[in-house]
Design a protein around this motif. Structure first.
Motif, PDB file in Angstrom:
ATOM      1  N   LYS A  98       0.839  -1.197   0.000  1.00  0.00           N
ATOM      2  CA  LYS A  98       0.000   0.000   0.000  1.00  0.00           C
ATOM      3  C   LYS A  98       0.876   1.249   0.000  1.00  0.00           C
ATOM      4  O   LYS A  98       1.673   1.467   0.912  1.00  0.00           O
ATOM      5  CB  LYS A  98      -0.923   0.014   1.208  1.00  0.00           C
ATOM      6  N   PHE A  99       0.725   2.058  -1.053  1.00  0.00           N
ATOM      7  CA  PHE A  99       1.443   3.323  -1.184  1.00  0.00           C
ATOM      8  C   PHE A  99       0.476   4.469  -0.889  1.00  0.00           C
ATOM      9  O   PHE A  99      -0.589   4.558  -1.506  1.00  0.00           O
ATOM     10  CB  PHE A  99       1.997   3.482  -2.602  1.00  0.00           C
ATOM     11  N   LEU A 142      -6.467   3.651  -5.121  1.00  0.00           N
ATOM     12  CA  LEU A 142      -7.342   3.956  -3.995  1.00  0.00           C
ATOM     13  C   LEU A 142      -7.935   5.352  -4.135  1.00  0.00           C
ATOM     14  O   LEU A 142      -8.974   5.655  -3.553  1.00  0.00           O
ATOM     15  CB  LEU A 142      -6.564   3.841  -2.681  1.00  0.00           C
ATOM     16  N   ASN A 143      -7.250   6.183  -4.857  1.00  0.00           N
ATOM     17  CA  ASN A 143      -7.787   7.479  -5.281  1.00  0.00           C
ATOM     18  C   ASN A 143      -7.174   7.778  -6.642  1.00  0.00           C
ATOM     19  O   ASN A 143      -6.154   7.193  -7.016  1.00  0.00           O
ATOM     20  CB  ASN A 143      -7.458   8.588  -4.282  1.00  0.00           C
ATOM     21  N   THR A 144      -7.797   8.629  -7.400  1.00  0.00           N
ATOM     22  CA  THR A 144      -7.311   8.898  -8.758  1.00  0.00           C
ATOM     23  C   THR A 144      -6.715  10.294  -8.824  1.00  0.00           C
ATOM     24  O   THR A 144      -7.391  11.278  -8.544  1.00  0.00           O
ATOM     25  CB  THR A 144      -8.445   8.754  -9.783  1.00  0.00           C
ATOM     26  N   GLN A 145      -5.443  10.354  -9.181  1.00  0.00           N
ATOM     27  CA  GLN A 145      -4.727  11.614  -9.308  1.00  0.00           C
ATOM     28  C   GLN A 145      -4.008  11.643 -10.656  1.00  0.00           C
ATOM     29  O   GLN A 145      -3.687  10.593 -11.217  1.00  0.00           O
ATOM     30  CB  GLN A 145      -3.695  11.755  -8.185  1.00  0.00           C
ATOM     31  N   TRP A 146      -3.733  12.832 -11.155  1.00  0.00           N
ATOM     32  CA  TRP A 146      -2.908  12.935 -12.365  1.00  0.00           C
ATOM     33  C   TRP A 146      -1.475  12.557 -12.013  1.00  0.00           C
ATOM     34  O   TRP A 146      -0.889  13.075 -11.067  1.00  0.00           O
ATOM     35  CB  TRP A 146      -2.954  14.351 -12.925  1.00  0.00           C
ATOM     36  N   PRO A 227       5.252   3.844  -6.773  1.00  0.00           N
ATOM     37  CA  PRO A 227       4.276   3.295  -7.701  1.00  0.00           C
ATOM     38  C   PRO A 227       4.244   4.020  -9.046  1.00  0.00           C
ATOM     39  O   PRO A 227       4.658   3.457 -10.043  1.00  0.00           O
ATOM     40  CB  PRO A 227       2.952   3.444  -6.954  1.00  0.00           C
ATOM     41  N   TYR A 228       3.763   5.257  -9.102  1.00  0.00           N
ATOM     42  CA  TYR A 228       3.593   5.925 -10.391  1.00  0.00           C
ATOM     43  C   TYR A 228       4.501   7.143 -10.489  1.00  0.00           C
ATOM     44  O   TYR A 228       5.491   7.131 -11.178  1.00  0.00           O
ATOM     45  CB  TYR A 228       2.123   6.298 -10.599  1.00  0.00           C
ATOM     46  N   ASN A 229       4.211   8.222  -9.802  1.00  0.00           N
ATOM     47  CA  ASN A 229       5.160   9.336  -9.713  1.00  0.00           C
ATOM     48  C   ASN A 229       4.835  10.180  -8.500  1.00  0.00           C
ATOM     49  O   ASN A 229       4.180   9.713  -7.566  1.00  0.00           O
ATOM     50  CB  ASN A 229       5.223  10.140 -11.018  1.00  0.00           C
ATOM     51  N   VAL A 230       5.264  11.430  -8.476  1.00  0.00           N
ATOM     52  CA  VAL A 230       5.203  12.215  -7.240  1.00  0.00           C
ATOM     53  C   VAL A 230       3.859  12.881  -7.004  1.00  0.00           C
ATOM     54  O   VAL A 230       3.732  13.722  -6.135  1.00  0.00           O
ATOM     55  CB  VAL A 230       6.323  13.280  -7.205  1.00  0.00           C
ATOM     56  N   ASN A 234      -2.584   7.327  -4.167  1.00  0.00           N
ATOM     57  CA  ASN A 234      -2.688   6.210  -3.236  1.00  0.00           C
ATOM     58  C   ASN A 234      -3.030   4.969  -4.039  1.00  0.00           C
ATOM     59  O   ASN A 234      -4.009   4.963  -4.793  1.00  0.00           O
ATOM     60  CB  ASN A 234      -3.761   6.473  -2.188  1.00  0.00           C
ATOM     61  N   ALA A 235      -2.247   3.924  -3.862  1.00  0.00           N
ATOM     62  CA  ALA A 235      -2.433   2.750  -4.710  1.00  0.00           C
ATOM     63  C   ALA A 235      -1.904   1.501  -4.030  1.00  0.00           C
ATOM     64  O   ALA A 235      -1.056   1.569  -3.121  1.00  0.00           O
ATOM     65  CB  ALA A 235      -1.727   2.942  -6.051  1.00  0.00           C
TER      66      ALA A 235
END
Length: 266
Positions: A98-99, A142-146, A227-230, A234-235
């Motif tokens: 969990k990130f 867990l939430n969607t962010q750019w 996980p993805y970037n800065v 949450n993922a």
């Protein structure tokens, strides 16, 4: 049919099996040798369901081992961030990492103070050109962010974007884009990204649905991280396979089938 005593045998034949393709996966990858035999060119295998591949302190990850190269491990931090993700995520009953926000893991050679490493680089180099690769993983937002340009593979685009679409752009933003969506927060997904300049093929597979595009050579821009970037993303991350080189459709389907079956993705 034939029955003798307590033994019975049945025989028959299929009159029709219809049309289409059935991909039978090796539903268990036992070890590094097994993975390397199934998927030649594999350079990274991270598996959150394998507790033996992780070390934690206070519930937070301190080491996540690369199961196909014991000289490479994932360690907390990336850039100016030092926080570590936790082991308390779960996808369909299996442990997932969990990130939260600015928690990262980065790949290093030999130790946490070792050289940065990238699974698509020549001997792990972080600035190589590359044209043939597969990146296949199970995750859950867990939430969607750019976010932008994940994993330091040189890509642009968003996996996913704040609007829950996946934009796979490479080598530059908007160039030869594949766009799919929309993902659903709190539901796991399987994403498979294959590109080959050798085969003139590029395929994005999202939960088994395939979309094609134009391949290109790209250049790595640093060490691999999750996980993805800065962004404040949450993922959960479950498992990832990275293959350097070409990959047959059959092998790719086996890898996708293995992950889908293991993590309960329909």
């Amino acid at each position: 049919s034939n029955a003798t005593g307590t033994t019975i045998t049945l025989s028959g034949k299929l009159t029709s099996i219809g049309t289409g393709q059935v991909n039978v996966a090796p539903y268990k990858l036992e070890d590094a040798s097994d993975a390397q035999s199934e998927f030649p060119g594999i350079t990274l295998w991270l598996d959150a369901a394998d507790s033996g591949s992780m070390t934690a302190s206070g519930g937070n990850i301190t080491i996540w081992e690369n199961k196909v190269d014991d000289t490479v491990k994932m360690y907390p931090g990336y850039g100016g961030y030092t926080d570590a993700p936790s082991m308390d995520g779960s996808i369909n009953g299996k442990t997932a990492i969990k990130f939260h926000g600015n928690e990262f893991l980065q790949a290093k050679k030999t130790s946490s103070s070792g050289a940065a490493w990238n699974p698509l680089g020549v001997n792990g180099a972080t600035n190589s050109n590359y044209g043939d690769f597969a990146v296949i993983f199970v995750s859950q937002t867990l939430n969607t962010q750019w976010n932008n340009g994940p994993f330091n593979f040189g890509w642009e685009g968003h996996i996913p974007g704040g609007n829950r679409y996946i934009y796979w752009d490479y080598p530059t933003h908007g160039n030869t884009r594949i766009q799919v969506g929309q993902i659903t927060d709190n539901e796991p997904f399987l994403l498979s990204l294959y590109g080959s300049t050798t085969e003139n093929k590029r395929i994005l597979s999202w939960d088994g649905a395939e979309y094609s595009g134009t391949p290109a050579q790209d250049t790595l821009v640093g060490g691999f991280y999750l996980p993805y970037n800065v962004a404040a993303q949450n993922a959960l991350f479950a498992e990832m396979l990275v293959i350097k080189g070409t990959m047959t459709d059959s092998a790719r389907h086996r890898a996708e089938g293995y992950l889908a079956h293991k993590w309960g993705i329909d």
